[in-house]
Design a protein around this motif. Structure first.
Motif, PDB file in Angstrom:
ATOM      1  N   ALA A 144       0.864  -1.182   0.000  1.00  0.00           N
ATOM      2  CA  ALA A 144       0.000   0.000   0.000  1.00  0.00           C
ATOM      3  C   ALA A 144       0.902   1.233   0.000  1.00  0.00           C
ATOM      4  CB  ALA A 144      -0.895   0.008   1.237  1.00  0.00           C
ATOM      5  N   THR A 145       0.461   2.280  -0.678  1.00  0.00           N
ATOM      6  CA  THR A 145       1.276   3.488  -0.807  1.00  0.00           C
ATOM      7  C   THR A 145       1.496   4.181   0.540  1.00  0.00           C
ATOM      8  OG1 THR A 145      -0.702   4.760  -1.359  1.00  0.00           O
ATOM      9  CG2 THR A 145       0.612   3.926  -3.199  1.00  0.00           C
ATOM     10  N   TRP A 146       0.564   4.014   1.473  1.00  0.00           N
ATOM     11  CA  TRP A 146       0.641   4.672   2.779  1.00  0.00           C
ATOM     12  C   TRP A 146       1.441   3.867   3.812  1.00  0.00           C
ATOM     13  CZ3 TRP A 146      -1.363   0.955   5.765  1.00  0.00           C
ATOM     14  CH2 TRP A 146      -2.317   0.111   5.210  1.00  0.00           C
ATOM     15  N   CYS A 147       1.934   2.709   3.427  1.00  0.00           N
ATOM     16  CA  CYS A 147       2.586   1.770   4.357  1.00  0.00           C
ATOM     17  C   CYS A 147       4.095   2.014   4.423  1.00  0.00           C
ATOM     18  CB  CYS A 147       2.267   0.357   3.871  1.00  0.00           C
ATOM     19  SG  CYS A 147       3.337  -0.937   4.485  1.00  0.00           S
ATOM     20  N   GLY A 148       4.589   2.338   5.607  1.00  0.00           N
ATOM     21  CA  GLY A 148       6.026   2.599   5.797  1.00  0.00           C
ATOM     22  C   GLY A 148       6.907   1.411   5.434  1.00  0.00           C
ATOM     23  N   PRO A 149       6.647   0.223   6.003  1.00  0.00           N
ATOM     24  CA  PRO A 149       7.465  -0.939   5.644  1.00  0.00           C
ATOM     25  C   PRO A 149       7.436  -1.253   4.145  1.00  0.00           C
ATOM     26  CG  PRO A 149       6.248  -1.392   7.648  1.00  0.00           C
ATOM     27  CD  PRO A 149       5.733  -0.075   7.124  1.00  0.00           C
ATOM     28  N   CYS A 150       6.305  -0.959   3.492  1.00  0.00           N
ATOM     29  CA  CYS A 150       6.210  -1.183   2.046  1.00  0.00           C
ATOM     30  C   CYS A 150       7.208  -0.295   1.303  1.00  0.00           C
ATOM     31  CB  CYS A 150       4.797  -0.893   1.551  1.00  0.00           C
ATOM     32  SG  CYS A 150       3.528  -1.957   2.276  1.00  0.00           S
ATOM     33  N   GLN A 151       7.371   0.924   1.794  1.00  0.00           N
ATOM     34  CA  GLN A 151       8.328   1.841   1.175  1.00  0.00           C
ATOM     35  C   GLN A 151       9.759   1.303   1.299  1.00  0.00           C
ATOM     36  OE1 GLN A 151       7.018   4.249  -0.613  1.00  0.00           O
ATOM     37  NE2 GLN A 151       5.015   3.693   0.189  1.00  0.00           N
ATOM     38  N   LEU A 152      10.044   0.612   2.406  1.00  0.00           N
ATOM     39  CA  LEU A 152      11.363   0.001   2.589  1.00  0.00           C
ATOM     40  C   LEU A 152      11.610  -1.118   1.574  1.00  0.00           C
ATOM     41  CD1 LEU A 152      11.477  -0.345   6.491  1.00  0.00           C
ATOM     42  CD2 LEU A 152      12.723   1.312   5.089  1.00  0.00           C
ATOM     43  N   MET A 153      10.530  -1.773   1.140  1.00  0.00           N
ATOM     44  CA  MET A 153      10.662  -2.896   0.211  1.00  0.00           C
ATOM     45  C   MET A 153      11.029  -2.443  -1.209  1.00  0.00           C
ATOM     46  SD  MET A 153      10.475  -5.777   1.702  1.00  0.00           S
ATOM     47  CE  MET A 153      10.635  -6.658   0.161  1.00  0.00           C
ATOM     48  N   HIS A 154      10.663  -1.218  -1.607  1.00  0.00           N
ATOM     49  CA  HIS A 154      10.903  -0.763  -2.986  1.00  0.00           C
ATOM     50  C   HIS A 154      12.365  -0.926  -3.410  1.00  0.00           C
ATOM     51  CE1 HIS A 154       6.906   0.615  -3.960  1.00  0.00           C
ATOM     52  NE2 HIS A 154       6.842   1.285  -2.823  1.00  0.00           N
ATOM     53  N   PRO A 155      13.334  -0.340  -2.688  1.00  0.00           N
ATOM     54  CA  PRO A 155      14.726  -0.499  -3.133  1.00  0.00           C
ATOM     55  C   PRO A 155      15.232  -1.939  -3.012  1.00  0.00           C
ATOM     56  CG  PRO A 155      14.629   0.741  -1.066  1.00  0.00           C
ATOM     57  CD  PRO A 155      13.219   0.564  -1.539  1.00  0.00           C
ATOM     58  N   ILE A 156      14.712  -2.681  -2.034  1.00  0.00           N
ATOM     59  CA  ILE A 156      15.116  -4.085  -1.880  1.00  0.00           C
ATOM     60  C   ILE A 156      14.671  -4.879  -3.108  1.00  0.00           C
ATOM     61  CG2 ILE A 156      14.750  -6.202  -0.537  1.00  0.00           C
ATOM     62  CD1 ILE A 156      14.483  -4.349   1.963  1.00  0.00           C
ATOM     63  N   LEU A 157      13.430  -4.660  -3.547  1.00  0.00           N
ATOM     64  CA  LEU A 157      12.918  -5.377  -4.724  1.00  0.00           C
ATOM     65  C   LEU A 157      13.662  -4.973  -5.989  1.00  0.00           C
ATOM     66  CD1 LEU A 157       9.111  -5.365  -3.936  1.00  0.00           C
ATOM     67  CD2 LEU A 157      10.691  -7.290  -3.786  1.00  0.00           C
ATOM     68  N   ASP A 158      14.047  -3.701  -6.084  1.00  0.00           N
ATOM     69  CA  ASP A 158      14.857  -3.262  -7.232  1.00  0.00           C
ATOM     70  C   ASP A 158      16.183  -4.012  -7.266  1.00  0.00           C
ATOM     71  OD1 ASP A 158      12.893  -1.493  -8.033  1.00  0.00           O
ATOM     72  OD2 ASP A 158      13.850   0.262  -7.131  1.00  0.00           O
ATOM     73  N   ASP A 159      16.812  -4.162  -6.109  1.00  0.00           N
ATOM     74  CA  ASP A 159      18.087  -4.889  -6.023  1.00  0.00           C
ATOM     75  C   ASP A 159      17.911  -6.374  -6.338  1.00  0.00           C
ATOM     76  OD1 ASP A 159      19.400  -2.554  -5.353  1.00  0.00           O
ATOM     77  OD2 ASP A 159      19.511  -3.001  -3.202  1.00  0.00           O
ATOM     78  N   VAL A 160      16.816  -6.952  -5.864  1.00  0.00           N
ATOM     79  CA  VAL A 160      16.535  -8.363  -6.147  1.00  0.00           C
ATOM     80  C   VAL A 160      16.396  -8.559  -7.657  1.00  0.00           C
ATOM     81  CG1 VAL A 160      14.815 -10.206  -5.922  1.00  0.00           C
ATOM     82  CG2 VAL A 160      15.484  -8.875  -3.912  1.00  0.00           C
ATOM     83  N   LYS A 161      15.652  -7.675  -8.319  1.00  0.00           N
ATOM     84  CA  LYS A 161      15.446  -7.790  -9.770  1.00  0.00           C
ATOM     85  C   LYS A 161      16.772  -7.710 -10.517  1.00  0.00           C
ATOM     86  CE  LYS A 161      13.270  -8.286 -13.567  1.00  0.00           C
ATOM     87  NZ  LYS A 161      12.968  -9.644 -13.970  1.00  0.00           N
ATOM     88  N   LYS A 162      17.659  -6.809 -10.075  1.00  0.00           N
ATOM     89  CA  LYS A 162      18.974  -6.689 -10.714  1.00  0.00           C
ATOM     90  C   LYS A 162      19.759  -7.986 -10.581  1.00  0.00           C
ATOM     91  CE  LYS A 162      19.336  -1.733  -9.987  1.00  0.00           C
ATOM     92  NZ  LYS A 162      19.774  -0.731  -9.016  1.00  0.00           N
ATOM     93  N   GLU A 163      19.640  -8.633  -9.424  1.00  0.00           N
ATOM     94  CA  GLU A 163      20.408  -9.853  -9.191  1.00  0.00           C
ATOM     95  C   GLU A 163      19.835 -11.064  -9.923  1.00  0.00           C
ATOM     96  OE1 GLU A 163      22.481 -12.349  -5.621  1.00  0.00           O
ATOM     97  OE2 GLU A 163      22.315 -10.176  -5.564  1.00  0.00           O
ATOM     98  N   VAL A 164      18.512 -11.237  -9.916  1.00  0.00           N
ATOM     99  CA  VAL A 164      17.924 -12.437 -10.537  1.00  0.00           C
ATOM    100  C   VAL A 164      17.667 -12.261 -12.030  1.00  0.00           C
ATOM    101  CG1 VAL A 164      16.901 -13.242  -8.373  1.00  0.00           C
ATOM    102  CG2 VAL A 164      15.531 -11.850  -9.934  1.00  0.00           C
ATOM    103  N   GLY A 165      17.604 -11.023 -12.486  1.00  0.00           N
ATOM    104  CA  GLY A 165      17.430 -10.761 -13.919  1.00  0.00           C
ATOM    105  C   GLY A 165      16.194 -11.420 -14.488  1.00  0.00           C
ATOM    106  N   GLU A 166      16.386 -12.124 -15.598  1.00  0.00           N
ATOM    107  CA  GLU A 166      15.266 -12.751 -16.300  1.00  0.00           C
ATOM    108  C   GLU A 166      14.862 -14.100 -15.698  1.00  0.00           C
ATOM    109  OE1 GLU A 166      13.507 -11.205 -18.739  1.00  0.00           O
ATOM    110  OE2 GLU A 166      14.798  -9.535 -18.133  1.00  0.00           O
ATOM    111  N   ASN A 167      15.552 -14.544 -14.641  1.00  0.00           N
ATOM    112  CA  ASN A 167      15.232 -15.834 -14.035  1.00  0.00           C
ATOM    113  C   ASN A 167      13.963 -15.806 -13.195  1.00  0.00           C
ATOM    114  OD1 ASN A 167      17.511 -17.050 -15.168  1.00  0.00           O
ATOM    115  ND2 ASN A 167      18.794 -16.307 -13.506  1.00  0.00           N
ATOM    116  N   ALA A 168      13.464 -14.600 -12.895  1.00  0.00           N
ATOM    117  CA  ALA A 168      12.241 -14.459 -12.100  1.00  0.00           C
ATOM    118  C   ALA A 168      11.596 -13.123 -12.438  1.00  0.00           C
ATOM    119  CB  ALA A 168      12.565 -14.530 -10.615  1.00  0.00           C
ATOM    120  N   SER A 169      10.313 -13.033 -12.142  1.00  0.00           N
ATOM    121  CA  SER A 169       9.582 -11.784 -12.341  1.00  0.00           C
ATOM    122  C   SER A 169       9.174 -11.231 -10.985  1.00  0.00           C
ATOM    123  CB  SER A 169       8.317 -12.020 -13.164  1.00  0.00           C
ATOM    124  OG  SER A 169       8.656 -12.520 -14.424  1.00  0.00           O
TER     125      SER A 169
END
Length: 98
Positions: free
Chosen positions: A20-45
Protein backbone atom coordinates in the motif's frame (compact mmCIF):
# COMPACT_ATOMS: atom_id res chain seq x y z
CA UNK A 1 -6.28 -7.27 -12.33
CA UNK A 2 -7.80 -9.82 -14.64
CA UNK A 3 -4.52 -11.10 -16.09
CA UNK A 4 -2.98 -11.90 -12.68
CA UNK A 5 -3.67 -15.62 -13.03
CA UNK A 6 -1.91 -15.59 -16.41
CA UNK A 7 1.12 -13.78 -14.98
CA UNK A 8 1.66 -16.36 -12.22
CA UNK A 9 1.26 -19.42 -14.50
CA UNK A 10 4.71 -19.28 -16.03
CA UNK A 11 7.55 -21.71 -15.45
CA UNK A 12 9.66 -18.95 -13.87
CA UNK A 13 9.03 -17.92 -10.27
CA UNK A 14 7.02 -14.74 -9.79
CA UNK A 15 7.56 -12.71 -6.62
CA UNK A 16 4.37 -10.81 -5.82
CA UNK A 17 4.52 -7.83 -3.47
CA UNK A 18 1.13 -6.85 -2.08
CA UNK A 19 1.70 -3.30 -0.82
CA UNK A 20 0.00 0.00 0.00
CA UNK A 21 1.28 3.49 -0.81
CA UNK A 22 0.64 4.67 2.78
CA UNK A 23 2.59 1.77 4.36
CA UNK A 24 6.03 2.60 5.80
CA UNK A 25 7.46 -0.94 5.64
CA UNK A 26 6.21 -1.18 2.05
CA UNK A 27 8.33 1.84 1.17
CA UNK A 28 11.36 0.00 2.59
CA UNK A 29 10.66 -2.90 0.21
CA UNK A 30 10.90 -0.76 -2.99
CA UNK A 31 14.73 -0.50 -3.13
CA UNK A 32 15.12 -4.08 -1.88
CA UNK A 33 12.92 -5.38 -4.72
CA UNK A 34 14.86 -3.26 -7.23
CA UNK A 35 18.09 -4.89 -6.02
CA UNK A 36 16.54 -8.36 -6.15
CA UNK A 37 15.45 -7.79 -9.77
CA UNK A 38 18.97 -6.69 -10.71
CA UNK A 39 20.41 -9.85 -9.19
CA UNK A 40 17.92 -12.44 -10.54
CA UNK A 41 17.43 -10.76 -13.92
CA UNK A 42 15.27 -12.75 -16.30
CA UNK A 43 15.23 -15.83 -14.04
CA UNK A 44 12.24 -14.46 -12.10
CA UNK A 45 9.58 -11.78 -12.34
CA UNK A 46 8.52 -9.28 -9.71
CA UNK A 47 4.96 -8.07 -9.61
CA UNK A 48 3.77 -5.24 -7.36
CA UNK A 49 0.07 -5.16 -6.42
CA UNK A 50 -1.42 -2.09 -4.72
CA UNK A 51 -4.00 -3.54 -2.31
CA UNK A 52 -6.08 -0.35 -2.36
CA UNK A 53 -6.44 -0.49 -6.15
CA UNK A 54 -6.83 -4.28 -6.29
CA UNK A 55 -9.04 -5.06 -3.29
CA UNK A 56 -10.67 -8.13 -4.86
CA UNK A 57 -7.31 -9.74 -5.59
CA UNK A 58 -6.03 -8.93 -2.09
CA UNK A 59 -9.18 -10.46 -0.61
CA UNK A 60 -8.87 -13.57 -2.80
CA UNK A 61 -5.37 -14.19 -1.42
CA UNK A 62 -6.41 -13.18 2.12
CA UNK A 63 -3.88 -10.37 2.39
CA UNK A 64 -4.45 -8.96 5.87
CA UNK A 65 -1.23 -6.99 6.32
CA UNK A 66 1.19 -5.23 4.03
CA UNK A 67 3.70 -5.85 2.74
CA UNK A 68 2.80 -9.46 2.00
CA UNK A 69 5.21 -11.27 -0.30
CA UNK A 70 4.30 -14.43 -2.22
CA UNK A 71 6.15 -16.57 -4.73
CA UNK A 72 4.18 -18.34 -7.45
CA UNK A 73 5.32 -20.79 -10.11
CA UNK A 74 3.10 -22.64 -12.58
CA UNK A 75 0.12 -20.91 -10.92
CA UNK A 76 0.89 -22.48 -7.54
CA UNK A 77 1.72 -20.48 -4.42
CA UNK A 78 5.07 -21.72 -3.08
CA UNK A 79 5.85 -19.09 -0.43
CA UNK A 80 4.07 -16.44 1.60
CA UNK A 81 5.25 -14.07 4.31
CA UNK A 82 4.18 -10.69 5.61
CA UNK A 83 6.68 -8.01 6.56
CA UNK A 84 9.96 -6.77 5.19
CA UNK A 85 12.38 -9.38 3.85
CA UNK A 86 15.98 -8.68 2.98
CA UNK A 87 17.43 -9.02 -0.51
CA UNK A 88 19.55 -12.06 0.39
CA UNK A 89 16.50 -13.99 1.66
CA UNK A 90 14.41 -13.13 -1.39
CA UNK A 91 17.14 -14.03 -3.89
CA UNK A 92 17.65 -17.38 -2.11
CA UNK A 93 13.91 -18.11 -2.19
CA UNK A 94 13.66 -17.28 -5.88
CA UNK A 95 16.70 -19.42 -6.72
CA UNK A 96 15.30 -22.35 -4.69
CA UNK A 97 12.02 -22.12 -6.60
CA UNK A 98 13.52 -21.53 -10.06
Amino acid sequence: MSNFSELIKGDKPVLVDFYATWCGPCQLMHPILDDVKKEVGENASILKIDVDKNQELAAKYQVRGVPTLMIFKDGEQLFRQSGVLQKKELVKLLEENA
